[in-house]
Write a protein that holds these residues in place. Structure first.
Motif, PDB file in Angstrom:
ATOM      1  N   SER A 218       0.790  -1.292  -0.157  1.00  0.00           N
ATOM      2  CA  SER A 218      -0.142   0.010   0.039  1.00  0.00           C
ATOM      3  C   SER A 218       0.901   1.208  -0.075  1.00  0.00           C
ATOM      4  O   SER A 218       1.972   1.347   0.438  1.00  0.00           O
ATOM      5  CB  SER A 218      -0.970  -0.103   1.204  1.00  0.00           C
ATOM      6  N   ASN A 219       0.181   2.438  -0.594  1.00  0.00           N
ATOM      7  CA  ASN A 219       1.071   3.748  -0.787  1.00  0.00           C
ATOM      8  C   ASN A 219       1.424   4.199   0.473  1.00  0.00           C
ATOM      9  O   ASN A 219       2.447   4.923   0.614  1.00  0.00           O
ATOM     10  CB  ASN A 219       0.267   4.521  -1.447  1.00  0.00           C
ATOM     11  N   ASN A 220       0.738   3.993   1.444  1.00  0.00           N
ATOM     12  CA  ASN A 220       0.855   4.568   2.990  1.00  0.00           C
ATOM     13  C   ASN A 220       2.091   4.072   4.006  1.00  0.00           C
ATOM     14  O   ASN A 220       2.486   4.408   4.816  1.00  0.00           O
ATOM     15  CB  ASN A 220      -0.188   4.614   3.903  1.00  0.00           C
ATOM     16  N   LYS A 221       2.666   2.776   3.202  1.00  0.00           N
ATOM     17  CA  LYS A 221       3.672   2.157   3.915  1.00  0.00           C
ATOM     18  C   LYS A 221       5.057   2.562   3.036  1.00  0.00           C
ATOM     19  O   LYS A 221       6.184   2.537   3.904  1.00  0.00           O
ATOM     20  CB  LYS A 221       3.547   0.769   4.042  1.00  0.00           C
ATOM     21  N   ILE A 227       6.198   1.917  -5.338  1.00  0.00           N
ATOM     22  CA  ILE A 227       5.036   1.241  -5.953  1.00  0.00           C
ATOM     23  C   ILE A 227       4.929   1.166  -7.371  1.00  0.00           C
ATOM     24  O   ILE A 227       4.508   0.028  -8.080  1.00  0.00           O
ATOM     25  CB  ILE A 227       3.579   1.861  -5.537  1.00  0.00           C
ATOM     26  N   LYS A 228       5.338   2.307  -7.998  1.00  0.00           N
ATOM     27  CA  LYS A 228       5.527   2.436  -9.374  1.00  0.00           C
ATOM     28  C   LYS A 228       6.282   1.412 -10.032  1.00  0.00           C
ATOM     29  O   LYS A 228       6.193   0.714 -10.906  1.00  0.00           O
ATOM     30  CB  LYS A 228       5.664   3.937  -9.871  1.00  0.00           C
ATOM     31  N   ILE A 229       7.445   1.359  -9.286  1.00  0.00           N
ATOM     32  CA  ILE A 229       8.369   0.408  -9.771  1.00  0.00           C
ATOM     33  C   ILE A 229       7.809  -1.118  -9.688  1.00  0.00           C
ATOM     34  O   ILE A 229       8.187  -1.777 -10.944  1.00  0.00           O
ATOM     35  CB  ILE A 229       9.604   0.402  -8.794  1.00  0.00           C
ATOM     36  N   ILE A 230       7.318  -1.534  -8.720  1.00  0.00           N
ATOM     37  CA  ILE A 230       6.668  -2.976  -8.744  1.00  0.00           C
ATOM     38  C   ILE A 230       5.740  -3.101  -9.373  1.00  0.00           C
ATOM     39  O   ILE A 230       5.663  -4.124 -10.517  1.00  0.00           O
ATOM     40  CB  ILE A 230       6.084  -3.122  -7.206  1.00  0.00           C
ATOM     41  N   LYS A 231       4.773  -2.046  -9.726  1.00  0.00           N
ATOM     42  CA  LYS A 231       3.705  -2.253 -10.804  1.00  0.00           C
ATOM     43  C   LYS A 231       4.076  -2.381 -12.177  1.00  0.00           C
ATOM     44  O   LYS A 231       3.880  -3.053 -12.999  1.00  0.00           O
ATOM     45  CB  LYS A 231       2.702  -1.086 -10.712  1.00  0.00           C
ATOM     46  N   LYS A 232       5.138  -1.478 -12.400  1.00  0.00           N
ATOM     47  CA  LYS A 232       5.715  -1.756 -13.729  1.00  0.00           C
ATOM     48  C   LYS A 232       6.513  -3.029 -14.201  1.00  0.00           C
ATOM     49  O   LYS A 232       6.661  -3.386 -15.287  1.00  0.00           O
ATOM     50  CB  LYS A 232       6.834  -0.393 -14.230  1.00  0.00           C
ATOM     51  N   ALA A 233       7.395  -3.293 -13.242  1.00  0.00           N
ATOM     52  CA  ALA A 233       7.899  -4.742 -13.328  1.00  0.00           C
ATOM     53  C   ALA A 233       6.914  -6.034 -13.445  1.00  0.00           C
ATOM     54  O   ALA A 233       7.286  -6.857 -14.196  1.00  0.00           O
ATOM     55  CB  ALA A 233       8.850  -5.009 -12.197  1.00  0.00           C
ATOM     56  N   THR A 234       5.861  -5.650 -12.830  1.00  0.00           N
ATOM     57  CA  THR A 234       4.816  -6.945 -12.868  1.00  0.00           C
ATOM     58  C   THR A 234       3.593  -6.830 -13.657  1.00  0.00           C
ATOM     59  O   THR A 234       2.473  -7.201 -13.484  1.00  0.00           O
ATOM     60  CB  THR A 234       4.335  -7.196 -11.233  1.00  0.00           C
ATOM     61  N   GLU A 235       3.914  -5.828 -14.837  1.00  0.00           N
ATOM     62  CA  GLU A 235       2.700  -5.663 -15.714  1.00  0.00           C
ATOM     63  C   GLU A 235       2.287  -7.094 -16.383  1.00  0.00           C
ATOM     64  O   GLU A 235       3.155  -7.571 -16.527  1.00  0.00           O
ATOM     65  CB  GLU A 235       3.095  -4.817 -16.607  1.00  0.00           C
TER      66      GLU A 235
END
Length: 399
Positions: A218-221, A227-235
Protein backbone atom coordinates in the motif's frame (compact mmCIF):
# COMPACT_ATOMS: atom_id res chain seq x y z
CA UNK A 1 29.27 -53.86 -22.79
CA UNK A 2 29.75 -50.11 -22.92
CA UNK A 3 26.49 -49.54 -21.05
CA UNK A 4 27.57 -51.92 -18.27
CA UNK A 5 30.93 -50.17 -17.93
CA UNK A 6 29.16 -46.82 -17.80
CA UNK A 7 26.79 -48.02 -15.06
CA UNK A 8 29.69 -49.36 -12.99
CA UNK A 9 31.58 -46.10 -13.47
CA UNK A 10 28.54 -44.11 -12.30
CA UNK A 11 28.21 -46.31 -9.21
CA UNK A 12 31.86 -45.60 -8.39
CA UNK A 13 31.27 -41.85 -8.88
CA UNK A 14 28.28 -41.98 -6.55
CA UNK A 15 30.23 -43.91 -3.90
CA UNK A 16 32.80 -41.11 -3.70
CA UNK A 17 30.42 -39.23 -1.42
CA UNK A 18 29.14 -39.90 2.09
CA UNK A 19 25.79 -38.49 3.18
CA UNK A 20 25.94 -35.97 6.02
CA UNK A 21 22.31 -34.94 5.98
CA UNK A 22 19.20 -35.16 3.79
CA UNK A 23 18.29 -31.53 3.08
CA UNK A 24 15.04 -32.08 1.21
CA UNK A 25 13.01 -35.00 -0.10
CA UNK A 26 9.80 -35.07 -2.10
CA UNK A 27 7.92 -36.85 -4.86
CA UNK A 28 10.29 -35.58 -7.54
CA UNK A 29 13.64 -36.12 -5.89
CA UNK A 30 16.01 -35.91 -2.95
CA UNK A 31 18.68 -33.36 -2.05
CA UNK A 32 21.57 -34.39 0.22
CA UNK A 33 24.50 -32.70 1.89
CA UNK A 34 27.49 -34.96 1.22
CA UNK A 35 31.24 -35.05 1.82
CA UNK A 36 34.02 -36.67 -0.19
CA UNK A 37 37.24 -38.36 0.98
CA UNK A 38 39.08 -35.02 1.01
CA UNK A 39 36.56 -33.48 3.41
CA UNK A 40 34.99 -31.22 0.80
CA UNK A 41 31.25 -30.69 1.17
CA UNK A 42 28.85 -30.80 -1.80
CA UNK A 43 25.15 -30.99 -2.55
CA UNK A 44 23.96 -34.13 -4.32
CA UNK A 45 20.58 -34.03 -6.06
CA UNK A 46 18.67 -37.14 -7.16
CA UNK A 47 15.89 -36.53 -9.69
CA UNK A 48 13.27 -39.31 -9.65
CA UNK A 49 11.43 -37.91 -12.65
CA UNK A 50 13.59 -35.87 -14.99
CA UNK A 51 12.60 -34.23 -18.27
CA UNK A 52 16.02 -32.87 -19.07
CA UNK A 53 16.34 -30.48 -16.09
CA UNK A 54 19.54 -32.14 -14.86
CA UNK A 55 21.40 -31.83 -18.13
CA UNK A 56 19.88 -28.38 -18.58
CA UNK A 57 21.08 -27.12 -15.19
CA UNK A 58 24.52 -28.68 -15.63
CA UNK A 59 25.01 -27.37 -19.18
CA UNK A 60 24.07 -23.82 -18.15
CA UNK A 61 25.94 -23.54 -14.85
CA UNK A 62 29.07 -25.39 -16.01
CA UNK A 63 29.83 -22.65 -18.55
CA UNK A 64 28.97 -19.69 -16.31
CA UNK A 65 31.11 -18.14 -13.59
CA UNK A 66 29.66 -15.52 -11.26
CA UNK A 67 30.04 -15.00 -7.48
CA UNK A 68 26.26 -15.14 -7.01
CA UNK A 69 25.82 -18.43 -8.89
CA UNK A 70 26.49 -21.96 -7.55
CA UNK A 71 29.15 -24.14 -9.14
CA UNK A 72 28.35 -27.57 -10.57
CA UNK A 73 30.92 -30.36 -10.65
CA UNK A 74 29.33 -33.50 -12.11
CA UNK A 75 26.15 -35.15 -13.39
CA UNK A 76 25.38 -38.78 -14.21
CA UNK A 77 22.64 -41.40 -14.21
CA UNK A 78 22.20 -44.03 -11.49
CA UNK A 79 19.48 -46.70 -11.42
CA UNK A 80 17.28 -44.66 -13.73
CA UNK A 81 17.73 -41.49 -11.66
CA UNK A 82 19.55 -38.39 -12.78
CA UNK A 83 22.18 -37.16 -10.30
CA UNK A 84 23.74 -33.69 -10.04
CA UNK A 85 26.71 -32.70 -7.85
CA UNK A 86 26.75 -29.02 -6.87
CA UNK A 87 28.61 -26.61 -4.61
CA UNK A 88 27.36 -26.59 -1.00
CA UNK A 89 26.31 -23.08 0.01
CA UNK A 90 26.46 -22.15 3.68
CA UNK A 91 23.40 -20.03 4.29
CA UNK A 92 19.62 -19.92 4.68
CA UNK A 93 16.88 -19.67 2.08
CA UNK A 94 15.27 -16.27 1.74
CA UNK A 95 11.86 -17.95 2.05
CA UNK A 96 12.84 -19.33 5.48
CA UNK A 97 13.98 -15.88 6.63
CA UNK A 98 10.64 -14.37 5.60
CA UNK A 99 8.68 -17.24 7.21
CA UNK A 100 10.59 -16.77 10.48
CA UNK A 101 10.84 -12.96 10.63
CA UNK A 102 7.94 -11.74 8.48
CA UNK A 103 8.48 -8.89 6.06
CA UNK A 104 12.05 -7.67 5.71
CA UNK A 105 13.31 -4.17 6.52
CA UNK A 106 12.90 -1.77 3.60
CA UNK A 107 16.56 -1.26 2.66
CA UNK A 108 17.40 -4.92 3.27
CA UNK A 109 14.76 -5.97 0.73
CA UNK A 110 16.07 -3.43 -1.77
CA UNK A 111 19.67 -4.57 -1.20
CA UNK A 112 18.78 -8.20 -1.88
CA UNK A 113 16.86 -7.14 -4.99
CA UNK A 114 19.88 -5.21 -6.30
CA UNK A 115 22.06 -8.30 -5.93
CA UNK A 116 19.39 -10.36 -7.66
CA UNK A 117 19.31 -7.82 -10.50
CA UNK A 118 23.11 -8.02 -10.76
CA UNK A 119 23.24 -11.80 -11.28
CA UNK A 120 20.17 -11.87 -13.55
CA UNK A 121 21.67 -9.08 -15.67
CA UNK A 122 24.74 -11.31 -16.04
CA UNK A 123 22.54 -14.22 -17.19
CA UNK A 124 20.71 -12.04 -19.69
CA UNK A 125 23.99 -10.76 -21.13
CA UNK A 126 25.11 -14.20 -22.32
CA UNK A 127 25.88 -14.56 -26.03
CA UNK A 128 24.56 -15.60 -28.47
CA UNK A 129 21.37 -16.32 -26.48
CA UNK A 130 20.46 -14.87 -23.06
CA UNK A 131 19.86 -17.30 -20.19
CA UNK A 132 16.40 -16.92 -18.64
CA UNK A 133 16.05 -18.40 -15.14
CA UNK A 134 12.21 -18.70 -15.21
CA UNK A 135 11.88 -19.70 -11.54
CA UNK A 136 13.10 -16.73 -9.48
CA UNK A 137 11.48 -16.79 -6.03
CA UNK A 138 12.60 -16.58 -2.36
CA UNK A 139 12.88 -20.38 -2.17
CA UNK A 140 15.62 -20.28 -4.83
CA UNK A 141 17.63 -17.49 -3.20
CA UNK A 142 20.12 -18.31 -0.45
CA UNK A 143 21.36 -15.63 1.97
CA UNK A 144 24.97 -16.27 2.98
CA UNK A 145 26.57 -15.14 6.29
CA UNK A 146 28.63 -12.51 4.43
CA UNK A 147 25.48 -10.80 3.11
CA UNK A 148 25.78 -12.10 -0.44
CA UNK A 149 23.00 -14.07 -2.11
CA UNK A 150 23.19 -17.15 -4.32
CA UNK A 151 20.61 -17.77 -7.04
CA UNK A 152 20.03 -21.52 -7.27
CA UNK A 153 17.88 -24.13 -9.06
CA UNK A 154 18.34 -23.74 -12.81
CA UNK A 155 16.15 -26.71 -13.69
CA UNK A 156 13.62 -24.43 -15.39
CA UNK A 157 16.18 -22.16 -17.05
CA UNK A 158 16.44 -21.90 -20.82
CA UNK A 159 18.23 -20.03 -23.55
CA UNK A 160 16.07 -17.46 -25.33
CA UNK A 161 15.22 -18.43 -28.92
CA UNK A 162 13.99 -15.52 -31.03
CA UNK A 163 12.52 -17.91 -33.65
CA UNK A 164 9.94 -19.49 -31.30
CA UNK A 165 6.67 -17.73 -30.45
CA UNK A 166 5.99 -19.67 -27.25
CA UNK A 167 7.77 -21.94 -24.73
CA UNK A 168 7.99 -25.65 -25.52
CA UNK A 169 7.72 -26.65 -21.84
CA UNK A 170 5.36 -24.78 -19.51
CA UNK A 171 7.13 -24.57 -16.19
CA UNK A 172 7.41 -22.14 -13.28
CA UNK A 173 5.97 -21.26 -9.87
CA UNK A 174 2.45 -19.83 -9.74
CA UNK A 175 2.49 -16.33 -8.28
CA UNK A 176 6.04 -15.56 -9.38
CA UNK A 177 6.02 -16.71 -13.02
CA UNK A 178 4.48 -14.28 -15.56
CA UNK A 179 1.37 -15.17 -17.63
CA UNK A 180 3.38 -15.81 -20.80
CA UNK A 181 5.22 -18.60 -18.99
CA UNK A 182 1.99 -20.62 -18.87
CA UNK A 183 1.29 -20.67 -22.59
CA UNK A 184 0.46 -17.06 -23.45
CA UNK A 185 3.68 -16.58 -25.41
CA UNK A 186 7.44 -17.15 -25.33
CA UNK A 187 9.31 -16.07 -22.22
CA UNK A 188 12.15 -13.63 -22.66
CA UNK A 189 14.21 -11.56 -20.25
CA UNK A 190 11.10 -9.68 -19.10
CA UNK A 191 9.80 -12.89 -17.50
CA UNK A 192 12.62 -12.71 -14.94
CA UNK A 193 11.87 -9.01 -14.38
CA UNK A 194 8.29 -9.99 -13.48
CA UNK A 195 9.56 -12.61 -11.01
CA UNK A 196 11.99 -10.12 -9.42
CA UNK A 197 9.10 -7.70 -8.89
CA UNK A 198 7.00 -10.41 -7.24
CA UNK A 199 9.95 -11.50 -5.06
CA UNK A 200 10.49 -7.90 -3.93
CA UNK A 201 6.77 -7.68 -3.08
CA UNK A 202 7.05 -10.87 -1.01
CA UNK A 203 10.02 -9.47 0.93
CA UNK A 204 8.28 -6.15 1.65
CA UNK A 205 4.89 -7.59 2.66
CA UNK A 206 5.86 -10.98 4.09
CA UNK A 207 3.02 -12.48 2.02
CA UNK A 208 3.65 -14.87 -0.86
CA UNK A 209 2.04 -13.69 -4.10
CA UNK A 210 -0.97 -15.64 -5.37
CA UNK A 211 -2.28 -16.01 -8.87
CA UNK A 212 -4.91 -13.41 -9.68
CA UNK A 213 -4.38 -11.43 -6.47
CA UNK A 214 -2.75 -8.03 -6.13
CA UNK A 215 -0.03 -8.14 -3.47
CA UNK A 216 1.43 -4.71 -4.25
CA UNK A 217 2.30 -2.86 -1.00
CA UNK A 218 0.00 0.00 0.00
CA UNK A 219 1.06 3.59 -0.67
CA UNK A 220 0.86 4.61 2.98
CA UNK A 221 3.72 2.24 3.96
CA UNK A 222 6.21 2.72 1.15
CA UNK A 223 7.35 5.51 -1.17
CA UNK A 224 5.03 6.04 -4.17
CA UNK A 225 8.03 5.60 -6.49
CA UNK A 226 8.55 2.06 -5.17
CA UNK A 227 4.91 1.20 -5.88
CA UNK A 228 5.38 2.45 -9.45
CA UNK A 229 8.52 0.32 -9.84
CA UNK A 230 6.76 -2.85 -8.66
CA UNK A 231 3.68 -2.17 -10.81
CA UNK A 232 5.81 -1.64 -13.91
CA UNK A 233 7.94 -4.73 -13.25
CA UNK A 234 4.85 -6.94 -12.79
CA UNK A 235 2.67 -5.70 -15.65
CA UNK A 236 0.54 -8.40 -17.34
CA UNK A 237 1.75 -7.31 -20.76
CA UNK A 238 5.54 -7.82 -21.15
CA UNK A 239 5.71 -4.77 -23.44
CA UNK A 240 4.70 -2.55 -20.51
CA UNK A 241 7.44 -3.85 -18.18
CA UNK A 242 11.02 -2.64 -17.88
CA UNK A 243 12.99 -3.33 -21.02
CA UNK A 244 15.98 -4.74 -19.10
CA UNK A 245 17.07 -5.72 -15.60
CA UNK A 246 19.62 -2.91 -15.76
CA UNK A 247 16.79 -0.41 -16.09
CA UNK A 248 14.98 -1.97 -13.12
CA UNK A 249 18.17 -1.92 -11.04
CA UNK A 250 18.73 1.76 -11.84
CA UNK A 251 15.20 2.60 -10.70
CA UNK A 252 15.68 0.73 -7.39
CA UNK A 253 19.05 2.40 -6.73
CA UNK A 254 17.26 5.74 -6.93
CA UNK A 255 15.35 4.80 -3.76
CA UNK A 256 18.47 4.06 -1.67
CA UNK A 257 20.47 6.98 -0.17
CA UNK A 258 24.03 7.08 -1.49
CA UNK A 259 25.48 6.87 2.05
CA UNK A 260 23.79 3.49 2.58
CA UNK A 261 25.11 2.10 -0.72
CA UNK A 262 28.56 3.57 -0.02
CA UNK A 263 28.70 1.99 3.45
CA UNK A 264 27.28 -1.30 2.12
CA UNK A 265 24.73 -1.12 4.95
CA UNK A 266 21.67 -2.54 3.20
CA UNK A 267 22.06 -5.82 5.12
CA UNK A 268 22.48 -4.17 8.51
CA UNK A 269 19.03 -5.29 9.67
CA UNK A 270 19.57 -9.02 9.07
CA UNK A 271 21.55 -10.15 12.08
CA UNK A 272 23.21 -13.55 12.27
CA UNK A 273 21.53 -15.95 14.69
CA UNK A 274 22.78 -15.91 18.27
CA UNK A 275 24.10 -19.45 18.57
CA UNK A 276 27.24 -20.97 20.04
CA UNK A 277 27.56 -23.70 17.44
CA UNK A 278 27.96 -22.96 13.72
CA UNK A 279 25.19 -23.62 11.19
CA UNK A 280 26.88 -26.77 9.85
CA UNK A 281 26.99 -28.44 13.29
CA UNK A 282 24.55 -31.36 12.99
CA UNK A 283 24.46 -32.40 16.65
CA UNK A 284 20.97 -32.65 18.20
CA UNK A 285 20.04 -29.62 20.31
CA UNK A 286 19.98 -31.58 23.64
CA UNK A 287 23.58 -32.70 22.98
CA UNK A 288 24.62 -29.13 22.20
CA UNK A 289 23.08 -27.91 25.47
CA UNK A 290 24.88 -30.63 27.43
CA UNK A 291 28.20 -29.71 25.82
CA UNK A 292 27.97 -26.02 26.69
CA UNK A 293 29.13 -26.47 30.33
CA UNK A 294 31.98 -28.60 28.95
CA UNK A 295 33.33 -25.63 27.01
CA UNK A 296 33.21 -23.45 30.12
CA UNK A 297 34.92 -26.15 32.23
CA UNK A 298 37.59 -26.66 29.58
CA UNK A 299 38.25 -22.90 29.53
CA UNK A 300 38.73 -22.88 33.32
CA UNK A 301 41.08 -25.87 33.16
CA UNK A 302 43.13 -24.18 30.46
CA UNK A 303 43.31 -20.91 32.37
CA UNK A 304 44.07 -22.24 35.85
CA UNK A 305 45.87 -25.42 34.88
CA UNK A 306 48.39 -24.10 32.37
CA UNK A 307 50.27 -22.11 34.98
CA UNK A 308 50.73 -24.96 37.43
CA UNK A 309 51.97 -22.92 40.41
CA UNK A 310 50.24 -19.75 39.21
CA UNK A 311 49.35 -18.49 42.70
CA UNK A 312 52.58 -19.54 44.41
CA UNK A 313 54.37 -16.40 45.72
CA UNK A 314 57.68 -15.56 44.01
CA UNK A 315 59.14 -14.04 47.18
CA UNK A 316 59.91 -10.72 45.43
CA UNK A 317 56.87 -8.69 46.38
CA UNK A 318 53.25 -8.21 45.33
CA UNK A 319 54.07 -6.59 41.97
CA UNK A 320 56.22 -9.54 40.91
CA UNK A 321 53.53 -12.00 42.08
CA UNK A 322 50.88 -10.14 40.04
CA UNK A 323 53.06 -10.14 36.93
CA UNK A 324 53.60 -13.88 37.31
CA UNK A 325 49.84 -14.50 37.39
CA UNK A 326 49.32 -12.31 34.33
CA UNK A 327 52.15 -14.11 32.55
CA UNK A 328 50.52 -17.49 33.19
CA UNK A 329 47.10 -16.19 32.16
CA UNK A 330 48.29 -14.63 28.90
CA UNK A 331 49.53 -18.03 27.75
CA UNK A 332 46.02 -19.50 28.09
CA UNK A 333 44.11 -16.45 26.89
CA UNK A 334 46.36 -15.74 23.91
CA UNK A 335 47.83 -19.09 22.87
CA UNK A 336 45.21 -21.73 23.72
CA UNK A 337 41.65 -20.32 23.78
CA UNK A 338 41.77 -18.30 20.50
CA UNK A 339 42.84 -21.27 18.33
CA UNK A 340 40.18 -23.40 20.06
CA UNK A 341 37.37 -20.87 19.45
CA UNK A 342 38.50 -19.90 15.93
CA UNK A 343 39.11 -23.48 14.86
CA UNK A 344 35.67 -24.74 15.90
CA UNK A 345 33.96 -21.46 14.84
CA UNK A 346 32.25 -21.23 18.24
CA UNK A 347 29.79 -18.34 18.61
CA UNK A 348 29.58 -18.26 14.79
CA UNK A 349 32.49 -15.88 14.38
CA UNK A 350 32.51 -16.55 10.63
CA UNK A 351 28.98 -15.13 10.42
CA UNK A 352 29.19 -12.37 13.00
CA UNK A 353 32.52 -10.77 12.06
CA UNK A 354 32.79 -9.33 8.54
CA UNK A 355 36.58 -9.65 8.70
CA UNK A 356 36.19 -13.43 8.30
CA UNK A 357 33.98 -13.24 5.20
CA UNK A 358 36.92 -13.93 2.85
CA UNK A 359 40.16 -15.89 3.23
CA UNK A 360 39.10 -16.77 6.77
CA UNK A 361 41.57 -19.65 7.24
CA UNK A 362 44.58 -17.51 6.37
CA UNK A 363 43.32 -14.67 8.55
CA UNK A 364 42.76 -16.99 11.51
CA UNK A 365 46.26 -18.45 11.19
CA UNK A 366 47.74 -14.93 11.08
CA UNK A 367 45.72 -13.94 14.17
CA UNK A 368 46.95 -16.99 16.11
CA UNK A 369 50.58 -16.28 15.12
CA UNK A 370 50.26 -12.64 16.19
CA UNK A 371 48.72 -13.64 19.55
CA UNK A 372 51.53 -16.14 20.17
CA UNK A 373 54.10 -13.42 19.43
CA UNK A 374 52.32 -11.05 21.83
CA UNK A 375 52.29 -13.75 24.51
CA UNK A 376 56.02 -14.28 23.93
CA UNK A 377 56.75 -10.55 24.26
CA UNK A 378 54.73 -10.31 27.49
CA UNK A 379 56.47 -13.39 28.87
CA UNK A 380 59.86 -11.90 27.97
CA UNK A 381 58.93 -8.66 29.75
CA UNK A 382 57.96 -10.56 32.89
CA UNK A 383 61.19 -12.58 32.84
CA UNK A 384 63.19 -9.36 32.49
CA UNK A 385 61.38 -7.76 35.42
CA UNK A 386 61.64 -10.97 37.49
CA UNK A 387 65.40 -11.21 36.77
CA UNK A 388 65.89 -7.59 37.76
CA UNK A 389 63.96 -8.19 41.00
CA UNK A 390 66.04 -11.30 41.71
CA UNK A 391 69.35 -9.44 41.15
CA UNK A 392 68.18 -6.57 43.32
CA UNK A 393 67.13 -8.98 46.08
CA UNK A 394 70.48 -10.83 45.86
CA UNK A 395 72.50 -7.61 46.07
CA UNK A 396 70.47 -6.49 49.08
CA UNK A 397 71.11 -9.80 50.83
CA UNK A 398 74.88 -9.61 50.17
CA UNK A 399 75.18 -6.08 51.47
Amino acid sequence: MYELEQKLANIQRDNLYTVIKVLKEGNFGRTEKVVNANGWIFVRKYFYEDSGQTENEYSILSRLSHPLLPKVYDHYELAGQKVLIEEYIDGVRLSDVISRNGRLPFYTALGITLQLCSVVEFLHSQKPNPVIHRDIKPDNIILQPNGQIKLIDFGAARNFNSVKNRDTVLIGTVGYAPPEQFGFGQTDCRADIYAIGKTLTHMLTGIAPERGKNNIPSNNKFPPQLIKIIKKATEFDPDHRYVSVKELSKAIKGLIPSRIIKNNNVFGNIKPPKRIYPVYCNLPNPVKILLMPFHALLALILIFGCGGDMFTPTGFGFRDDLLKILNDLDFALLCILPPYILGFNLFNLNERIKFFNKNRQIKKIVIVIVLILIAGILSSCFESYHTAAYIKSTNSAVS
